[in-house]
Design a protein around this motif. Structure first.
Motif, PDB file in Angstrom:
ATOM      1  N   THR A  11      42.115  38.258  23.726  1.00 38.03           N
ATOM      2  CA  THR A  11      40.978  37.405  24.106  1.00 38.03           C
ATOM      3  C   THR A  11      41.212  36.761  25.471  1.00 38.03           C
ATOM      4  OG1 THR A  11      40.460  36.937  21.784  1.00 38.03           O
ATOM      5  CG2 THR A  11      39.563  35.419  23.442  1.00 38.03           C
ATOM      6  N   LEU A  12      42.307  36.033  25.614  1.00 35.08           N
ATOM      7  CA  LEU A  12      42.655  35.425  26.901  1.00 35.08           C
ATOM      8  C   LEU A  12      43.578  36.329  27.706  1.00 35.08           C
ATOM      9  CD1 LEU A  12      43.356  31.719  25.814  1.00 35.08           C
ATOM     10  CD2 LEU A  12      41.231  32.693  26.708  1.00 35.08           C
ATOM     11  N   ALA A  13      44.355  37.140  27.003  1.00 36.99           N
ATOM     12  CA  ALA A  13      45.320  38.027  27.668  1.00 36.99           C
ATOM     13  C   ALA A  13      45.508  39.280  26.835  1.00 36.99           C
ATOM     14  CB  ALA A  13      46.654  37.306  27.841  1.00 36.99           C
ATOM     15  N   LEU A  14      46.060  40.317  27.453  1.00 35.71           N
ATOM     16  CA  LEU A  14      46.434  41.502  26.695  1.00 35.71           C
ATOM     17  C   LEU A  14      47.635  41.171  25.818  1.00 35.71           C
ATOM     18  CD1 LEU A  14      46.112  44.195  29.514  1.00 35.71           C
ATOM     19  CD2 LEU A  14      44.465  43.684  27.692  1.00 35.71           C
ATOM     20  N   SER A  15      47.881  41.986  24.816  1.00 34.38           N
ATOM     21  CA  SER A  15      48.937  41.705  23.849  1.00 34.38           C
ATOM     22  C   SER A  15      50.276  41.407  24.512  1.00 34.38           C
ATOM     23  CB  SER A  15      49.088  42.905  22.906  1.00 34.38           C
ATOM     24  OG  SER A  15      50.124  42.692  21.978  1.00 34.38           O
ATOM     25  N   LYS A  16      50.842  40.244  24.155  1.00 30.46           N
ATOM     26  CA  LYS A  16      52.149  39.805  24.644  1.00 30.46           C
ATOM     27  C   LYS A  16      52.242  39.731  26.165  1.00 30.46           C
ATOM     28  CE  LYS A  16      54.275  39.405  20.618  1.00 30.46           C
ATOM     29  NZ  LYS A  16      53.152  39.740  19.741  1.00 30.46           N
ATOM     30  N   SER A  17      51.096  39.622  26.818  1.00 30.27           N
ATOM     31  CA  SER A  17      51.069  39.543  28.282  1.00 30.27           C
ATOM     32  C   SER A  17      50.578  38.172  28.721  1.00 30.27           C
ATOM     33  CB  SER A  17      50.141  40.622  28.854  1.00 30.27           C
ATOM     34  OG  SER A  17      50.559  41.908  28.466  1.00 30.27           O
ATOM     35  N   SER A  18      50.874  37.814  29.963  1.00 32.28           N
ATOM     36  CA  SER A  18      50.420  36.538  30.505  1.00 32.28           C
ATOM     37  C   SER A  18      48.966  36.638  30.959  1.00 32.28           C
ATOM     38  CB  SER A  18      51.291  36.129  31.694  1.00 32.28           C
ATOM     39  OG  SER A  18      52.637  35.930  31.290  1.00 32.28           O
ATOM     40  N   ILE A  19      48.278  35.511  30.953  1.00 32.54           N
ATOM     41  CA  ILE A  19      46.929  35.478  31.515  1.00 32.54           C
ATOM     42  C   ILE A  19      47.019  35.766  33.012  1.00 32.54           C
ATOM     43  CG2 ILE A  19      46.028  33.872  29.784  1.00 32.54           C
ATOM     44  CD1 ILE A  19      46.367  31.618  31.831  1.00 32.54           C
ATOM     45  N   ASP A  20      45.967  36.357  33.575  1.00 26.62           N
ATOM     46  CA  ASP A  20      45.988  36.640  35.002  1.00 26.62           C
ATOM     47  C   ASP A  20      45.533  35.410  35.800  1.00 26.62           C
ATOM     48  OD1 ASP A  20      43.177  36.589  34.883  1.00 26.62           O
ATOM     49  OD2 ASP A  20      42.996  38.758  34.871  1.00 26.62           O
ATOM     50  N   GLU A  21      45.573  35.508  37.108  1.00 25.22           N
ATOM     51  CA  GLU A  21      45.263  34.362  37.963  1.00 25.22           C
ATOM     52  C   GLU A  21      43.818  33.885  37.773  1.00 25.22           C
ATOM     53  OE1 GLU A  21      46.167  35.193  42.003  1.00 25.22           O
ATOM     54  OE2 GLU A  21      48.331  35.430  41.662  1.00 25.22           O
ATOM     55  N   GLU A  22      42.913  34.822  37.586  1.00 23.11           N
ATOM     56  CA  GLU A  22      41.510  34.449  37.411  1.00 23.11           C
ATOM     57  C   GLU A  22      41.305  33.669  36.121  1.00 23.11           C
ATOM     58  OE1 GLU A  22      37.080  36.552  37.536  1.00 23.11           O
ATOM     59  OE2 GLU A  22      38.878  37.783  37.361  1.00 23.11           O
ATOM     60  N   MET A  23      41.918  34.126  35.029  1.00 23.15           N
ATOM     61  CA  MET A  23      41.806  33.401  33.753  1.00 23.15           C
ATOM     62  C   MET A  23      42.461  32.034  33.866  1.00 23.15           C
ATOM     63  SD  MET A  23      40.655  33.574  30.596  1.00 23.15           S
ATOM     64  CE  MET A  23      40.551  35.280  30.028  1.00 23.15           C
ATOM     65  N   ALA A  24      43.612  31.963  34.534  1.00 23.99           N
ATOM     66  CA  ALA A  24      44.305  30.686  34.709  1.00 23.99           C
ATOM     67  C   ALA A  24      43.424  29.683  35.448  1.00 23.99           C
ATOM     68  CB  ALA A  24      45.612  30.893  35.457  1.00 23.99           C
ATOM     69  N   ALA A  25      42.736  30.152  36.481  1.00 30.97           N
ATOM     70  CA  ALA A  25      41.861  29.268  37.260  1.00 30.97           C
ATOM     71  C   ALA A  25      40.689  28.772  36.412  1.00 30.97           C
ATOM     72  CB  ALA A  25      41.349  30.000  38.496  1.00 30.97           C
ATOM     73  N   LEU A  26      40.132  29.661  35.599  1.00 29.97           N
ATOM     74  CA  LEU A  26      39.001  29.276  34.742  1.00 29.97           C
ATOM     75  C   LEU A  26      39.419  28.238  33.710  1.00 29.97           C
ATOM     76  CD1 LEU A  26      37.423  32.807  34.169  1.00 29.97           C
ATOM     77  CD2 LEU A  26      36.355  30.908  35.399  1.00 29.97           C
ATOM     78  N   ILE A  27      40.566  28.464  33.069  1.00 22.79           N
ATOM     79  CA  ILE A  27      41.035  27.509  32.059  1.00 22.79           C
ATOM     80  C   ILE A  27      41.341  26.160  32.710  1.00 22.79           C
ATOM     81  CG2 ILE A  27      42.866  26.983  30.397  1.00 22.79           C
ATOM     82  CD1 ILE A  27      43.054  29.993  29.840  1.00 22.79           C
ATOM     83  N   SER A  28      42.006  26.183  33.856  1.00 18.42           N
ATOM     84  CA  SER A  28      42.325  24.934  34.555  1.00 18.42           C
ATOM     85  C   SER A  28      41.058  24.156  34.894  1.00 18.42           C
ATOM     86  CB  SER A  28      43.128  25.228  35.827  1.00 18.42           C
ATOM     87  OG  SER A  28      44.410  25.743  35.521  1.00 18.42           O
ATOM     88  N   GLU A  29      40.008  24.880  35.293  1.00 15.32           N
ATOM     89  CA  GLU A  29      38.757  24.216  35.637  1.00 15.32           C
ATOM     90  C   GLU A  29      38.088  23.625  34.401  1.00 15.32           C
ATOM     91  OE1 GLU A  29      34.693  25.010  38.263  1.00 15.32           O
ATOM     92  OE2 GLU A  29      36.285  26.521  38.193  1.00 15.32           O
ATOM     93  N   ILE A  30      38.109  24.366  33.298  1.00 22.28           N
ATOM     94  CA  ILE A  30      37.512  23.851  32.064  1.00 22.28           C
ATOM     95  C   ILE A  30      38.251  22.613  31.580  1.00 22.28           C
ATOM     96  CG2 ILE A  30      37.197  24.374  29.601  1.00 22.28           C
ATOM     97  CD1 ILE A  30      36.415  27.213  30.434  1.00 22.28           C
ATOM     98  N   LEU A  31      39.578  22.594  31.745  1.00 20.61           N
ATOM     99  CA  LEU A  31      40.361  21.434  31.303  1.00 20.61           C
ATOM    100  C   LEU A  31      39.962  20.156  32.034  1.00 20.61           C
ATOM    101  CD1 LEU A  31      43.932  23.013  30.969  1.00 20.61           C
ATOM    102  CD2 LEU A  31      42.463  22.180  29.112  1.00 20.61           C
ATOM    103  N   GLN A  32      39.395  20.280  33.222  1.00 27.58           N
ATOM    104  CA  GLN A  32      38.922  19.093  33.941  1.00 27.58           C
ATOM    105  C   GLN A  32      37.644  18.541  33.322  1.00 27.58           C
ATOM    106  OE1 GLN A  32      40.916  17.839  36.309  1.00 27.58           O
ATOM    107  NE2 GLN A  32      42.246  19.590  35.900  1.00 27.58           N
ATOM    108  N   LYS A  33      36.978  19.354  32.486  1.00 28.98           N
ATOM    109  CA  LYS A  33      35.672  18.974  31.966  1.00 28.98           C
ATOM    110  C   LYS A  33      35.673  18.690  30.463  1.00 28.98           C
ATOM    111  CE  LYS A  33      33.863  22.286  35.352  1.00 28.98           C
ATOM    112  NZ  LYS A  33      33.485  21.307  36.371  1.00 28.98           N
ATOM    113  N   THR A  34      36.523  19.377  29.719  1.00 27.85           N
ATOM    114  CA  THR A  34      36.512  19.246  28.266  1.00 27.85           C
ATOM    115  C   THR A  34      37.831  19.745  27.700  1.00 27.85           C
ATOM    116  OG1 THR A  34      35.237  19.756  26.252  1.00 27.85           O
ATOM    117  CG2 THR A  34      35.530  21.552  27.844  1.00 27.85           C
ATOM    118  N   LYS A  35      37.992  19.645  26.399  1.00 28.28           N
ATOM    119  CA  LYS A  35      39.203  20.136  25.757  1.00 28.28           C
ATOM    120  C   LYS A  35      39.154  21.656  25.618  1.00 28.28           C
ATOM    121  CE  LYS A  35      40.413  15.960  23.198  1.00 28.28           C
ATOM    122  NZ  LYS A  35      41.508  15.651  24.133  1.00 28.28           N
ATOM    123  N   PHE A  36      40.323  22.266  25.749  1.00 31.70           N
ATOM    124  CA  PHE A  36      40.467  23.708  25.568  1.00 31.70           C
ATOM    125  C   PHE A  36      41.538  23.903  24.500  1.00 31.70           C
ATOM    126  CE2 PHE A  36      41.591  28.067  26.359  1.00 31.70           C
ATOM    127  CZ  PHE A  36      40.424  28.652  26.831  1.00 31.70           C
TER     128      PHE A  36
END
Length: 256
Positions: A11-36
């Motif tokens: 969902t957020l990443a491929l199996s046993k893999s890290s999230i990519d830079e784009e996903m990291a940026a999106l999550i960081s931005e959402i955290l400024q607005k609401t809980k994740f």
């Protein structure tokens, strides 16, 4: 306010893999607005390695809630460090019973540990925890191999919850503990009402490890993988910026 929750692998990443830079940026931005909130069968180090360590270090981590092992534990960011809010664990007797039952299904020449003790959850990874992604993806895409294993062990382990986990895994917990259990804990510990949650998952179909979330009444968004999740999260951020909260219904969100 709408709270965003998501599965991890698939969902957020491929199996046993890290999230990519784009996903990291999106999550960081959402955290400024609401809980994740992240709910997964993985253990806490997997969450930290795959997600937390990839986020902007200036992210609002106080808005990030982690539920490893399907909610048998919870981690929050307090006083500049990650702290365990609660933890539930199998007894030594229960762990031994589960492990002994799984041992006949361990394949030779596996990639790393096949049976992993995660405290309140025992995870059976058929090819091993370190199997290459391309090997894992081709082993049991129809889930028939894991369904067969489950059918053979469920009588012996009838007092436990047994379900298909990630790409090659089977997760075993106490009865009643699944991802809906984490939703219940969110309501109890953080006062987050399930009608205010939008959950992203790649296995929302009956028998999938995200299905319990939909069954408990949470609004859910089925995704095919991280790329689709990113596209929808981008739309979610736009709606927050427009102060278009609460989010629209699922069909509207998908068509936006």
């Amino acid at each position: 306010m709408t709270i965003i929750a998501a599965d991890l692998d698939g969902t957020l990443a491929l199996s046993k893999s890290s999230i990519d830079e784009e996903m990291a940026a999106l999550i960081s931005e959402i955290l400024q607005k609401t809980k994740f909130v992240i709910i997964s069968g993985g253990e806490i180090n997997q969450f930290l390695t795959q997600v937390v360590n990839k986020l902007d270090p200036n992210s609002k981590f106080s808005n990030l809630i982690l539920f490893p092992t399907c909610g048998t534990s919870c981690w929050v960011f307090k006083e500049d460090e990650w702290k365990r809010e609660y933890h539930e664990e199998f007894s030594a007797y229960q762990k031994n019973r589960i492990i002994e039952t799984l041992m006949p299904y361990v394949l030779p020449n596996s990639y790393g540990d096949v049976i992993e003790d995660r405290g309140g959850q025992i995870t059976f990874s058929a090819l091993g925890q370190k199997a290459p992604l391309e090997v894992k993806q081709g082993w049991d895409p129809s889930r028939t191999k894991r369904k067969d294993i489950i059918s053979k062990i469920q009588t012996t382990l009838s007092e436990f919850e047994i379900r298909i986990g990630g790409t090659t895994s089977i997760d075993i917990t106490r009865k009643g503990i699944d991802k809906a259990y984490a939703i219940k804990k969110m309501e109890e510990k953080f006062g987050i009402k399930k009608e205010n949650i939008l959950f992203f998952g790649d296995a929302l179909e009956p028998g999938g490890n995200d299905y319990a979330v939909e069954q408990c009444g949470v609004r859910c968004m089925a995704v095919s993988g991280p790329e689709e999740t990113k596209k929808i999260l981008e739309k979610v951020i736009i709606k927050y910026e427009k102060k278009d909260i609460p989010l629209p219904s699922i069909p509207e969100a998908q068509a936006a």
